[in-house]
Design a protein around this motif. Structure first.
Motif, PDB file in Angstrom:
ATOM      1  N   GLU A 262      -3.385   8.851  -2.809  1.00  0.00           N
ATOM      2  CA  GLU A 262      -4.105   8.434  -1.606  1.00  0.00           C
ATOM      3  C   GLU A 262      -5.444   7.766  -1.900  1.00  0.00           C
ATOM      4  O   GLU A 262      -5.868   6.838  -1.205  1.00  0.00           O
ATOM      5  N   GLU A 263      -6.117   8.228  -2.956  1.00  0.00           N
ATOM      6  CA  GLU A 263      -7.449   7.695  -3.234  1.00  0.00           C
ATOM      7  C   GLU A 263      -7.429   6.228  -3.663  1.00  0.00           C
ATOM      8  O   GLU A 263      -8.467   5.563  -3.686  1.00  0.00           O
ATOM      9  N   TYR A 264      -6.267   5.691  -3.997  1.00  0.00           N
ATOM     10  CA  TYR A 264      -6.158   4.298  -4.427  1.00  0.00           C
ATOM     11  C   TYR A 264      -5.720   3.349  -3.301  1.00  0.00           C
ATOM     12  O   TYR A 264      -5.646   2.138  -3.499  1.00  0.00           O
ATOM     13  N   VAL A 265      -5.428   3.900  -2.148  1.00  0.00           N
ATOM     14  CA  VAL A 265      -5.038   3.052  -1.012  1.00  0.00           C
ATOM     15  C   VAL A 265      -6.248   2.256  -0.536  1.00  0.00           C
ATOM     16  O   VAL A 265      -7.345   2.795  -0.381  1.00  0.00           O
ATOM     17  N   SER A 266      -6.066   0.970  -0.300  1.00  0.00           N
ATOM     18  CA  SER A 266      -7.174   0.093   0.084  1.00  0.00           C
ATOM     19  C   SER A 266      -7.729   0.452   1.457  1.00  0.00           C
ATOM     20  O   SER A 266      -6.969   0.653   2.413  1.00  0.00           O
ATOM     21  N   PRO A 267      -9.050   0.496   1.605  1.00  0.00           N
ATOM     22  CA  PRO A 267      -9.655   0.731   2.923  1.00  0.00           C
ATOM     23  C   PRO A 267      -9.434  -0.438   3.880  1.00  0.00           C
ATOM     24  O   PRO A 267      -9.681  -0.322   5.077  1.00  0.00           O
ATOM     25  N   LEU A 268      -8.956  -1.569   3.335  1.00  0.00           N
ATOM     26  CA  LEU A 268      -8.676  -2.735   4.179  1.00  0.00           C
ATOM     27  C   LEU A 268      -7.252  -2.738   4.719  1.00  0.00           C
ATOM     28  O   LEU A 268      -6.859  -3.690   5.404  1.00  0.00           O
ATOM     29  N   THR A 269      -6.476  -1.704   4.425  1.00  0.00           N
ATOM     30  CA  THR A 269      -5.067  -1.688   4.821  1.00  0.00           C
ATOM     31  C   THR A 269      -4.888  -1.897   6.318  1.00  0.00           C
ATOM     32  O   THR A 269      -4.125  -2.769   6.743  1.00  0.00           O
ATOM     33  N   VAL A 270      -5.575  -1.111   7.124  1.00  0.00           N
ATOM     34  CA  VAL A 270      -5.409  -1.237   8.578  1.00  0.00           C
ATOM     35  C   VAL A 270      -5.936  -2.582   9.089  1.00  0.00           C
ATOM     36  O   VAL A 270      -5.241  -3.278   9.847  1.00  0.00           O
ATOM     37  N   PRO A 271      -7.147  -3.020   8.714  1.00  0.00           N
ATOM     38  CA  PRO A 271      -7.606  -4.334   9.180  1.00  0.00           C
ATOM     39  C   PRO A 271      -6.689  -5.485   8.766  1.00  0.00           C
ATOM     40  O   PRO A 271      -6.600  -6.483   9.481  1.00  0.00           O
ATOM     41  N   MET A 272      -6.022  -5.357   7.632  1.00  0.00           N
ATOM     42  CA  MET A 272      -5.113  -6.417   7.199  1.00  0.00           C
ATOM     43  C   MET A 272      -3.765  -6.344   7.922  1.00  0.00           C
ATOM     44  O   MET A 272      -3.148  -7.365   8.201  1.00  0.00           O
ATOM     45  N   ALA A 273      -3.326  -5.122   8.205  1.00  0.00           N
ATOM     46  CA  ALA A 273      -1.981  -4.947   8.746  1.00  0.00           C
ATOM     47  C   ALA A 273      -1.916  -4.989  10.267  1.00  0.00           C
ATOM     48  O   ALA A 273      -0.852  -5.246  10.833  1.00  0.00           O
ATOM     49  N   MET A 274      -3.023  -4.743  10.951  1.00  0.00           N
ATOM     50  CA  MET A 274      -2.985  -4.698  12.413  1.00  0.00           C
ATOM     51  C   MET A 274      -2.517  -6.040  12.976  1.00  0.00           C
ATOM     52  O   MET A 274      -2.870  -7.109  12.476  1.00  0.00           O
ATOM     53  N   ALA A 275      -1.701  -5.951  14.028  1.00  0.00           N
ATOM     54  CA  ALA A 275      -1.063  -7.157  14.567  1.00  0.00           C
ATOM     55  C   ALA A 275      -2.060  -8.165  15.111  1.00  0.00           C
ATOM     56  O   ALA A 275      -1.769  -9.363  15.173  1.00  0.00           O
ATOM     57  N   ASN A 276      -3.255  -7.703  15.517  1.00  0.00           N
ATOM     58  CA  ASN A 276      -4.264  -8.612  16.046  1.00  0.00           C
ATOM     59  C   ASN A 276      -5.132  -9.249  14.968  1.00  0.00           C
ATOM     60  O   ASN A 276      -6.084  -9.975  15.269  1.00  0.00           O
TER      61      ASN A 276
ATOM     62  N   GLN B  50       0.811  -1.208   0.000  1.00  0.00           N
ATOM     63  CA  GLN B  50       0.000   0.000   0.000  1.00  0.00           C
ATOM     64  C   GLN B  50       0.855   1.273   0.000  1.00  0.00           C
ATOM     65  O   GLN B  50       0.436   2.301  -0.536  1.00  0.00           O
ATOM     66  N   GLN B  51       2.050   1.197   0.560  1.00  0.00           N
ATOM     67  CA  GLN B  51       2.949   2.343   0.451  1.00  0.00           C
ATOM     68  C   GLN B  51       3.327   2.571  -1.008  1.00  0.00           C
ATOM     69  O   GLN B  51       3.383   3.708  -1.486  1.00  0.00           O
ATOM     70  N   GLY B  52       3.539   1.484  -1.736  1.00  0.00           N
ATOM     71  CA  GLY B  52       3.826   1.595  -3.158  1.00  0.00           C
ATOM     72  C   GLY B  52       2.654   2.183  -3.938  1.00  0.00           C
ATOM     73  O   GLY B  52       2.835   3.009  -4.843  1.00  0.00           O
ATOM     74  N   VAL B  53       1.432   1.764  -3.574  1.00  0.00           N
ATOM     75  CA  VAL B  53       0.231   2.311  -4.218  1.00  0.00           C
ATOM     76  C   VAL B  53       0.134   3.811  -3.954  1.00  0.00           C
ATOM     77  O   VAL B  53      -0.153   4.614  -4.859  1.00  0.00           O
ATOM     78  N   LEU B  54       0.374   4.195  -2.718  1.00  0.00           N
ATOM     79  CA  LEU B  54       0.316   5.610  -2.362  1.00  0.00           C
ATOM     80  C   LEU B  54       1.339   6.428  -3.142  1.00  0.00           C
ATOM     81  O   LEU B  54       1.026   7.504  -3.675  1.00  0.00           O
ATOM     82  N   ASP B  55       2.553   5.900  -3.242  1.00  0.00           N
ATOM     83  CA  ASP B  55       3.615   6.635  -3.935  1.00  0.00           C
ATOM     84  C   ASP B  55       3.345   6.762  -5.433  1.00  0.00           C
ATOM     85  O   ASP B  55       3.616   7.804  -6.037  1.00  0.00           O
ATOM     86  N   ARG B  56       2.801   5.685  -6.036  1.00  0.00           N
ATOM     87  CA  ARG B  56       2.630   5.663  -7.489  1.00  0.00           C
ATOM     88  C   ARG B  56       1.325   6.279  -7.963  1.00  0.00           C
ATOM     89  O   ARG B  56       1.267   6.947  -8.987  1.00  0.00           O
TER      90      ARG B  56
END
Length: 410
Positions: free
Chosen positions: A115-129, A106-112
């Motif tokens: 912001e509007e293309y960053v997945s809304p699932l980023t935090v739920p997927m990345a959170m340690a829990n 998602q950092q790559g998506v943001l850079d390329r």
């Protein structure tokens, strides 16, 4: 003493998909390291999970889901139908860094793209829990669900936390373990900058020429129950967690406390809870990172805790063949310990040729070793140690089940 009996366990590691492969290939002296990294090359998420699950989970959660599927199938549990009231089944999963794969993408998506293309699932997927959350949802586990995040001690502390929940009567069963998938270039560069990674790409704990660890990924999950609960439902007992001990160095964010007293305290507490003496230990699966400092201080700590018994106890490190699995390490190594006890055969430290005499008298395993209980007629007992950045120390005392033979390869 409250014993948590183990009725199922599963693993996905660089040695393959399945706890049986973890043991068989480790005993054969095989390494899962390729180009200096321990990746789970035999694991493809879509071969085990639905398209929906694959798209909505980071790799570290996927590894945990597959390891748990093996563990719960072995325990005789059915999907979404635990053999206990669902609110009496807890889920405790250790993870050190969480969804670094997702964050990198998602950092790559943001850079390329912006912001509007960053997945809304980023935090739920990345959170340690996330792994604990997905396991709870998949298996309808409505009891306490949490993530233990204590760096490289996370997996061991998750199992210890599960044991304490059983002891407190807060759960009838616990799905516990650890998972991690953080072998990205950024994480590697960070550990390299800290001087922890092996510059030669060959990590050999306890060897005279050791020069650091190598990163790996994987997951290990166990099903813990009370002995009474397992007996009531007719479950086969595969082993047990006899005791758990933990401590904090309270010294430095990365360097271990130089006297080894805090790490030794974790081992001593685990032995006391298990009600076993140092001489009862038949095998040690050491934390054994392969860094000069950590190996030395671990051996010092074990000597403080085990005294004159240490030189006679066979000892090896799984990290030589798996890499350092960070938050998953303690759980995977607990399973490796359990398998060594169940099959009465301990794996070697892969590549160990010249043990460092400066570590003191040790029985370091260089080829697969048959194990025998120090007390004839009693189950084999093993010790697994885990130490994490931040000064987290954990130790588990495990035992084989008396009825287990060495003929199987489960």
């Amino acid at each position: 003493m409250t014993v948590g009996v183990i009725t199922g366990f599963g693993a996905v590691t660089p040695l393959g998909v399945g706890a049986g492969l973890l043991h068989d290939r480790a005993v054969a002296g095989q390494s899962g390291l390729t180009d200096g990294v321990g990746r789970c090359g035999d694991f493809t998420a879509r071969e085990h999970l639905s398209r929906h699950e694959t798209r909505r989970t980071d790799r570290f959660s996927q590894l945990a889901l597959v390891a748990a599927a093996e563990a719960l199938a072995q325990a005789g549990w059915r999907t979404a139908a635990p053999p206990y009231p669902s609110d009496r089944v807890a889920c405790v999963i250790g993870c050190g860094l969480g969804g670094t794969t997702t964050l990198g993408i998602q950092q790559g998506v943001l850079d390329r793209q912006g912001e509007e293309y960053v997945s809304p699932l980023t935090v739920p997927m990345a959170m340690a829990n996330a792994a604990a959350s997905h396991l709870s949802m998949r298996y309808a586990l409505h009891g306490e669900s949490l993530c233990v995040a204590s760096a490289c001690a996370s997996g061991a502390q998750a199992i210890g936390t599960g044991l304490r929940l059983l002891a407190a009567g807060a759960a009838d069963a616990v799905v516990a373990g650890g998972t991690e998938a953080s072998t990205s270039p950024l994480i590697s560069a960070a550990f390299r900058a800290a001087g922890a990674l092996s510059p030669t790409g060959a990590s050999v704990p306890f060897d005279r020429d050791r020069d650091g660890f190598l990163l790996g990924e994987g997951a290990g999950i166990l099903v813990l129950e009370t002995a009474a609960g397992a007996a009531r439902r007719g479950a086969a007992v595969l082993g047990s967690v006899l005791g758990y001990g933990a401590s904090s160095d309270a010294h430095h964010v990365t360097a271990p406390e130089p006297s080894g007293r805090s790490a030794a305290a974790a081992v001593t507490r685990a032995l006391a809870e298990a009600e076993v003496a140092p001489g009862d230990i038949g095998y040690i699966n050491a934390h054994g990172t392969g860094t000069v400092l950590n190996d030395r201080l671990e051996c010092d700590a074990l000597r403080l805790a085990l005294g004159d018994a240490l030189p006679a106890i066979p000892m090896s490190s799984s990290k030589a063949g798996l890499g350092h699995l960070l938050g998953a390490a303690g759980a995977v190594e607990a399973i490796a310990t359990l398998q060594a006890l169940r099959h009465a055969t301990a794996p070697p430290t892969v590549g160990l040729r010249r043990p460092d005499e400066r570590l003191g008298p040790l029985d370091l395993i260089r080829t697969a070793r048959r194990l025998a209980a120090p007390v004839p007629g009693r189950p084999l007992i093993g010790l697994s140690t885990s130490f994490g950045f931040g000064g987290h120390n954990a130790a588990l005392v495990l035992a084989s089940a008396p009825s287990i033979t060495t003929k199987g390869r489960g």
